[in-house]
Write a protein that holds these residues in place. Structure first.
Motif, PDB file in Angstrom:
ATOM      1  N   THR B 177       0.935  -1.243   0.108  1.00  0.00           N
ATOM      2  CA  THR B 177      -0.074  -0.119   0.040  1.00  0.00           C
ATOM      3  C   THR B 177       0.944   1.332   0.036  1.00  0.00           C
ATOM      4  O   THR B 177       0.650   2.226  -0.857  1.00  0.00           O
ATOM      5  CB  THR B 177      -1.013  -0.179   1.251  1.00  0.00           C
ATOM      6  OG1 THR B 177      -0.090  -0.134   2.343  1.00  0.00           O
ATOM      7  CG2 THR B 177      -1.965  -1.277   1.154  1.00  0.00           C
ATOM      8  N   GLY B 181       1.721   1.390  -3.959  1.00  0.00           N
ATOM      9  CA  GLY B 181       0.187   2.152  -4.088  1.00  0.00           C
ATOM     10  C   GLY B 181      -0.956   1.260  -4.271  1.00  0.00           C
ATOM     11  O   GLY B 181      -1.909   1.523  -5.173  1.00  0.00           O
ATOM     12  N   GLN B 218       3.636   0.768 -11.572  1.00  0.00           N
ATOM     13  CA  GLN B 218       3.371  -0.111 -10.141  1.00  0.00           C
ATOM     14  C   GLN B 218       4.140  -1.483 -10.492  1.00  0.00           C
ATOM     15  O   GLN B 218       4.551  -1.836  -9.311  1.00  0.00           O
ATOM     16  CB  GLN B 218       1.863  -0.112  -9.875  1.00  0.00           C
ATOM     17  CG  GLN B 218       1.456   1.207  -9.461  1.00  0.00           C
ATOM     18  CD  GLN B 218      -0.067   0.993  -9.140  1.00  0.00           C
ATOM     19  OE1 GLN B 218      -0.836   0.661  -9.991  1.00  0.00           O
ATOM     20  NE2 GLN B 218      -0.515   1.194  -7.911  1.00  0.00           N
TER      21      GLN B 218
END
Lengths: 430, 430
Positions: B177, B181, B218
Motif C-alpha cells: 500500500t 500504491g 506499479q
C-alpha cells in the motif's frame, strides 16, 4: 443452531492429550523395543485399501456392517482398513520375489470399525500386529508365545497376571468327530457353539446343541471334552498329535508359556490350526486381551504362492485396561527437565544460549515464552515437572555465570555458564 | 478378469517395507527427540473428523476438490483429515480450561488429500506438526525457527543446505500500500500474485498485474519491492516495524536463523502475520520443503476464546527428498545383531536359552525358524546384517559352552554359556 462447532471427537474416536500420549509412547516404545530384540522388523501400509480385499475374505460382519467405505472421484471403491492382515498379505504377495522367507514383521496401524461404542470397543483403535510369514515350523509358534511373554513382562506384568490359552483347530476337529461323534456337516456350527461356550448360560448352549442335532449324551460329552484341558490330549490318536505344532510346543522346553485349552477356537475364518487367546487373570478384568493364530495360506487373494504364517494383533484399548487393572500404567513423563529463566527481557538471548547448551547435553530444556515474575515462573516450571531451573541475571551473566536451582530442594548456587549443563545433570540425577 | 487381486497399493499411497521403514523410524525418531529436547509434547487425534470443520475454514480447493469424505450409517458426514490444524484447534478449544497456556505441542499424523499423484504429491502423507499455542510473543517465532534448525541439523544437515525465508503479512501489506500504491481492494489479488511470483514467467506476471489494475510503473515497483530482500525494511515506517514479531526476531541474537524475504506469503488463509518457508538450497532440489506461520485466532470455529499460535507442518515426502539430495538418508538398521544357531533339532531349546540371555543383555537376537546346514545359516545371518553368531553344538553344550563367531572376521572361540552375551557384545563393539 449452535454458534460454535462441538469440540468432542467423532463418536468412538479419541483425542490423546500430551499426558495420555506420554503414557502411550512409553508403553508402545517398550513394545517396539521387545519386538526388535526378538528380530521383528517394522513395516507400514496405507490406511485406504481397495474395498474388495476385505469383502472377499473377512468375516461377513466386518465386510457388511463394520467397514467404513467411500468412493473416490475416479469411481474406486475404498475402505478404511479394519485390520492389518489383508494389507500385509498384499504387501507380502507383491514382494514375495525379493523377500527372504521366513520373515518376522510387525506394525502399529490405526484401524477403523463401525461399532457401537462400548467398553473395549472403539471405532478407531491402534493395533500392534506381529507375524511370522513363510514358515510352517512349530518354532514359529514357540517364538510367538515367547514374544507375547516378552512384551507383557517388559510392561511390568508378572507371569501370573496373564494366561495364554491355545488350541489347535485340527486337534479340536479330531476330538469333536472322534470323541463326541460330530459329523462333518455339524462341524462348522459346533465350532461356533464352542466360541460362545464361556459367554452363554448352559440352558442356551443345550438348546443350540439340540438345534445342531446333537443328542443330550453328545452335548454332555462335548462339555467334558471342552472342560478337559490338557488331559484331552490323552484321548486323541497319536498321528493327529504328531502333526500338531501346538503339541510340539507342549513337548518343548517352552511348554510353560502356554496352556492347552479346547475352548479356544477364535471366530476369524482364516485360522487353520493353532489358535490362541491371551487372558487377563485378574477377577476384575477376566477377559481376553488379544489373540491370534496360524493360517496356511496368507495371500491367496493375491498370488498362487502359498505362504503360511502365524501372528496376532494386540489392540490398545484392552492392553491399556490390562495395565490399569494391574497398576502397571506408567506415569506421564515430565514436560521438561529444566527451564532457563531470564530475569529481564534483555536477557532472553543469554537464556537461549544457556538452553542451547543444556539441549546439547541431552536435556529437555525451554525458556519461558513470556516474561513473568520469578516466583510465578518457578511455580510454572514445577507444575511442568522440571526439577531444576537456571536463572539468568544481569550481574552474574556479565561475569559469565548463571544460578542453578533445584526445585525440590530450593538450594541454588552460582556456576560458570559452561558448567551449567553438568550442574543441572547432577541435580536431576539425585 | 484377473484371477488374483492386484498387489499395488491404492494410487498415491505407499507400502513401507522394513528397510525403508527402518530409515523412516530413524529419521522421525531423531525429530521426536529434538522436539522433546525443545519442550514440545506429543499429542494425537482421530483420523476421521466431522467434514464441516474443514469446509468452514480451509481453502476452497481442499474443501471442494481434495477432501476424502464419507457418510456413516448414522448419517454423519465425515472426512479423512487433510491436515492437523483443525483437529488440534478442536482439541485445544475443548480443553482450554485445563491447559496452562502457552503450550508447545507436536504430532505426526497421516493426512489424506485427493491429489493427482506426482513428484512430492501423494494422497496419504505423514506430517510432523509443531505449534506453540496461546502466546502472542515474538519469542514463539524465535523458538519455532530454532526448532527448525535443530530438527534439520540433527538429521545431519549443515546450515548452508537450507534457508528459512520469512515474511510478515503486515509488513508486506504496508509495503504494497505504502510503496507500490496498491489499494485495499487490490490487496488480495496482489498477495496471490506474489505467491505465484517465482513460479511464472515475467510476461505472465505483467499480464496478471495489468488485469488487477496495476500500472506498468506499479508493476516495476512491485518487482523492486519483492526483490529488495532485507533492504525493504528500511523503506517501511517504524510504527509498522515496531509491531512486527519478525522484526523483533531480526533484531535479536537469533537473527541468523532466518532471512527476511518479501516474496513469501503462503497460500493458506489463516495466517495473519509471520509466514515462512524452508527452502532446499541445492540447485538439484531448489524448492520449498515445508512452511508455516502465525494465526491470531486458532480455534474460532469452536470457541469465543481467542487463541493465537504459530507452527508448521513438515511433510515426509519433501523431507526425504531433501535428505536424499544431500546424501543424508540414514542406512537401514541391520535386521538383527546376533543369531544363535542350533546344530541339530534337539538343540533348539538350548539355542533359545542362549537367545533369551542375549536379549536380556539388550541385543537383538533370533534363532533360525528352520534347521539348515551351518554354512547356509551363516550366509543368511550375514545377509540379515548380523555381525556375530552363537553356534550351539551338542558336545560344547553338554559342558556348558557355546561357540561365538564373528561373521566378518570368521574368528570363533568357545566360551561358557554365561559369558556368551559379553563375548558377543565385544564382537559387536569392534
Amino acid at each position: 443452531m449452535p454458534e460454535y462447532l462441538p469440540t468432542a471427537p467423532y463418536r468412538g474416536t479419541r483425542d490423546f492429550l500430551p499426558a495420555e500420549m506420554s503414557v502411550r509412547s512409553q508403553v508402545f516404545g517398550t513394545l517396539y523395543e521387545v519386538l526388535e530384540r526378538h528380530g521383528f522388523l517394522r513395516y507400514d501400509g496405507p490406511l485406504l485399501e481397495p474395498a474388495e480385499i476385505y469383502e472377499a475374505k473377512s468375516g461377513e460382519e466386518i465386510a457388511n456392517q463394520q467397514l467404513y467405505t467411500l468412493t473416490d472421484r475416479g469411481g474406486r471403491r475404498l475402505a478404511l482398513r479394519p485390520e492389518m492382515t489383508p494389507t500385509v498379505a498384499r504387501i507380502i504377495a507383491g514382494n514375495a520375489g525379493s523377500l527372504q522367507f521366513p520373515v518376522r514383521w510387525y506394525s502399529h496401524p490405526n484401524c477403523h470399525r463401525y461399532e457401537r461404542p462400548q467398553r473395549g470397543r472403539v471405532r478407531e483403535h491402534w493395533q500392534v500386529n506381529a507375524d511370522i510369514f513363510g514358515s510352517d515350523s512349530a518354532n514359529c509358534e514357540i517364538e510367538i508365545f515367547e514374544l507375547i511373554h516378552g512384551m507383557l513382562t517388559a510392561l511390568g506384568a508378572s507371569e501370573d497376571m496373564f494366561l495364554v490359552r491355545a488350541n489347535d483347530r485340527q486337534l479340536l476337529t479330531a476330538a469333536l468327530t472322534g470323541v463326541v461323534g460330530v459329523t462333518g456337516e455339524q462341524l462348522g456350527p459346533v465350532f461356533s457353539l464352542v466360541d460362545r461356550w464361556e459367554k452363554y448360560e448352559a440352558e442356551r448352549l443345550a438348546a443350540d446343541a439340540a438345534e445342531i442335532g446333537l443328542s443330550d449324551k453328545q452335548f454332555a460329552r462335548l462339555g467334558e471334552v471342552l472342560g478337559a484341558g490338557p488331559a484331552l490330549l490323552d484321548e486323541l490318536p497319536s498321528e493327529v498329535k504328531q502333526a500338531s505344532h501346538l503339541v510340539r510346543v507342549l513337548e518343548s522346553g517352552s511348554a510353560g508359556l502356554v496352556r492347552f485349552d479346547p475352548l479356544i477356537v477364535r471366530g476369524l475364518a482364516y485360522y487353520t490350526s493353532t489358535v490362541f487367546e491371551v487372558f487377563d487373570t485378574s477377577p476384575e478384568n477376566n477377559r481376553a486381551l488379544f489373540g491370534g493364530g496360524r493360517y496356511s495360506d496368507l495371500a491367496g487373494l493375491f498370488t498362487a504362492q502359498q505362504i503360511p504364517g502365524i501372528g496376532f494383533g494386540m489392540g490398545d484399548v484392552t492392553l491399556m485396561d490390562f495395565l490399569a487393572t494391574h497398576d502397571l500404567t506408567p506415569r506421564p513423563r515430565s514436560e521438561v527437565d529444566v527451564v532457563a529463566i531470564p530475569v529481564t527481557e534483555d536477557l532472553y538471548d543469554a537464556a537461549r544460549t544457556v538452553v542451547t547448551r543444556l539441549r546439547a547435553a541431552g536435556l529437555r530444556a525451554s525458556v519461558p515464552l513470556e516474561l513473568r515474575k520469578l516466583g510465578k515462573e518457578l511455580s510454572r516450571a514445577d507444575r511442568a515437572g522440571a526439577r531444576a531451573v537456571v536463572i539468568v541475571g544481569q550481574e552474574e551473566w556479565d561475569e559469565g555465570n548463571v544460578t542453578v536451582r533445584g526445585l525440590a530442594t530450593r538450594e541454588q548456587r552460582q556456576v560458570a555458564m559452561d558448567s551449567a549443563p553438568a550442574a543441572v545433570a547432577e541435580l536431576l540425577s539425585d
